[in-house]
Design a protein around this motif. Structure first.
Motif, PDB file in Angstrom:
ATOM      1  N   PRO A  68      -0.144 -10.251  -7.630  1.00 11.06           N
ATOM      2  CA  PRO A  68       0.995  -9.393  -8.259  1.00 11.06           C
ATOM      3  C   PRO A  68       1.745 -10.647  -9.334  1.00 11.06           C
ATOM      4  O   PRO A  68       1.912 -11.718  -8.728  1.00 11.06           O
ATOM      5  CB  PRO A  68       1.814  -8.923  -7.418  1.00 11.06           C
ATOM      6  CG  PRO A  68       1.217  -8.646  -6.223  1.00 11.06           C
ATOM      7  CD  PRO A  68       0.171  -9.663  -5.980  1.00 11.06           C
ATOM      8  N   TRP A  70       5.252 -10.637  -9.858  1.00 11.33           N
ATOM      9  CA  TRP A  70       6.469 -10.457  -9.800  1.00 11.33           C
ATOM     10  C   TRP A  70       7.562 -11.266 -10.362  1.00 11.33           C
ATOM     11  O   TRP A  70       7.328 -12.735 -10.123  1.00 11.33           O
ATOM     12  CB  TRP A  70       6.928  -9.905  -8.376  1.00 11.33           C
ATOM     13  CG  TRP A  70       8.050  -9.265  -8.074  1.00 11.33           C
ATOM     14  CD1 TRP A  70       8.434  -7.771  -7.890  1.00 11.33           C
ATOM     15  CD2 TRP A  70       9.310  -9.790  -7.634  1.00 11.33           C
ATOM     16  NE1 TRP A  70       9.629  -7.798  -7.933  1.00 11.33           N
ATOM     17  CE2 TRP A  70      10.309  -8.840  -7.790  1.00 11.33           C
ATOM     18  CE3 TRP A  70       9.894 -11.424  -7.615  1.00 11.33           C
ATOM     19  CZ2 TRP A  70      11.562  -9.159  -7.358  1.00 11.33           C
ATOM     20  CZ3 TRP A  70      11.351 -11.315  -7.577  1.00 11.33           C
ATOM     21  CH2 TRP A  70      12.126 -10.251  -7.459  1.00 11.33           C
ATOM     22  N   GLN A  73       5.445  -6.911 -14.844  1.00 13.15           N
ATOM     23  CA  GLN A  73       4.657  -6.008 -14.576  1.00 13.15           C
ATOM     24  C   GLN A  73       3.141  -6.004 -15.178  1.00 13.15           C
ATOM     25  O   GLN A  73       2.275  -5.414 -15.143  1.00 13.15           O
ATOM     26  CB  GLN A  73       4.923  -4.654 -15.007  1.00 13.15           C
ATOM     27  CG  GLN A  73       6.268  -4.024 -14.248  1.00 13.15           C
ATOM     28  CD  GLN A  73       6.012  -3.932 -12.827  1.00 13.15           C
ATOM     29  OE1 GLN A  73       5.034  -3.115 -12.492  1.00 13.15           O
ATOM     30  NE2 GLN A  73       6.764  -4.496 -12.137  1.00 13.15           N
ATOM     31  N   PRO A  76       1.050  -5.516 -11.463  1.00 15.13           N
ATOM     32  CA  PRO A  76       2.160  -4.915 -10.553  1.00 15.13           C
ATOM     33  C   PRO A  76       2.136  -5.234  -9.198  1.00 15.13           C
ATOM     34  O   PRO A  76       0.864  -5.860  -8.623  1.00 15.13           O
ATOM     35  CB  PRO A  76       1.864  -3.495 -10.851  1.00 15.13           C
ATOM     36  CG  PRO A  76       0.956  -3.017 -12.002  1.00 15.13           C
ATOM     37  CD  PRO A  76       0.227  -4.655 -12.152  1.00 15.13           C
ATOM     38  N   GLN A  77       3.118  -5.092  -8.572  1.00 12.20           N
ATOM     39  CA  GLN A  77       3.400  -5.340  -7.291  1.00 12.20           C
ATOM     40  C   GLN A  77       2.561  -4.794  -6.116  1.00 12.20           C
ATOM     41  O   GLN A  77       2.085  -5.062  -4.780  1.00 12.20           O
ATOM     42  CB  GLN A  77       4.823  -5.646  -6.680  1.00 12.20           C
ATOM     43  CG  GLN A  77       5.440  -4.239  -6.650  1.00 12.20           C
ATOM     44  CD  GLN A  77       6.998  -4.461  -6.452  1.00 12.20           C
ATOM     45  OE1 GLN A  77       7.282  -4.709  -5.356  1.00 12.20           O
ATOM     46  NE2 GLN A  77       7.781  -4.116  -7.411  1.00 12.20           N
ATOM     47  N   GLN A  78       1.856  -3.714  -6.441  1.00 11.69           N
ATOM     48  CA  GLN A  78       0.862  -2.892  -6.012  1.00 11.69           C
ATOM     49  C   GLN A  78       1.441  -2.224  -4.313  1.00 11.69           C
ATOM     50  O   GLN A  78       1.129  -1.131  -4.107  1.00 11.69           O
ATOM     51  CB  GLN A  78      -0.276  -3.682  -5.389  1.00 11.69           C
ATOM     52  CG  GLN A  78      -0.804  -4.161  -6.628  1.00 11.69           C
ATOM     53  CD  GLN A  78      -1.551  -5.590  -6.478  1.00 11.69           C
ATOM     54  OE1 GLN A  78      -1.739  -5.828  -5.361  1.00 11.69           O
ATOM     55  NE2 GLN A  78      -2.148  -6.369  -7.322  1.00 11.69           N
TER      56      GLN A  78
END
Length: 128
Positions: A68, A70, A73, A76-78
């Motif tokens: 990700p 972070w 986006q 995305p962080q999932q």
């Protein structure tokens, strides 16, 4: 049609699984951080930790895994995990020593911290 609250099933969360490039390494990081026991069937493609109440934290190998990005986006962080700790400074220092990374963006002020695990997943540390 929306069903009344009493008509929905009661679900118990039993597992959370994170994608990563190296399941054994990520399981070792979280085992050290949480003290959870290594699941007996862990291997190079899928490793897991278990809590006394049965909750399973899994780590699965994904070919071409992309961490990700972070707080952006683009990737995305999932998933997002939160952990309570007694001492934010002490917990953060240990996790950084064990392979976590502290990103520059820290939205929690003094109340909480957001490190990244060795696979790039952001997670929160909050005061107990």
């Amino acid at each position: 049609m929306i069903k009344p609250a009493g008509a929905t099933p009661r679900m118990k969360l039993t597992a959370i699984t994170l994608d990563c490039a190296d399941p054994e390494a990520l399981a070792a990081f979280y085992q050290r951080a949480t003290g959870l026991g290594l699941h007996e069937e862990s291997d190079a493609d899928f490793a897991g930790l278990t809590r006394e109440d049965g909750l399973f934290l899994g780590f699965q190998r994904v070919d071409g895994y992309v961490a990700p990005r972070w707080p952006g986006q683009a990737v995305p962080q999932q998933v997002h995990l939160d952990f309570e700790v007694e001492d934010l400074d002490e917990a953060e220092a240990l996790l950084l020593e064990w392979g976590a990374v502290k990103p520059a963006h820290q939205p929690g002020g003094e109340g909480w911290r957001v490190p990244l695990d060795p696979a790039g997943h952001p997670f929160c540390l909050t005061r107990a």
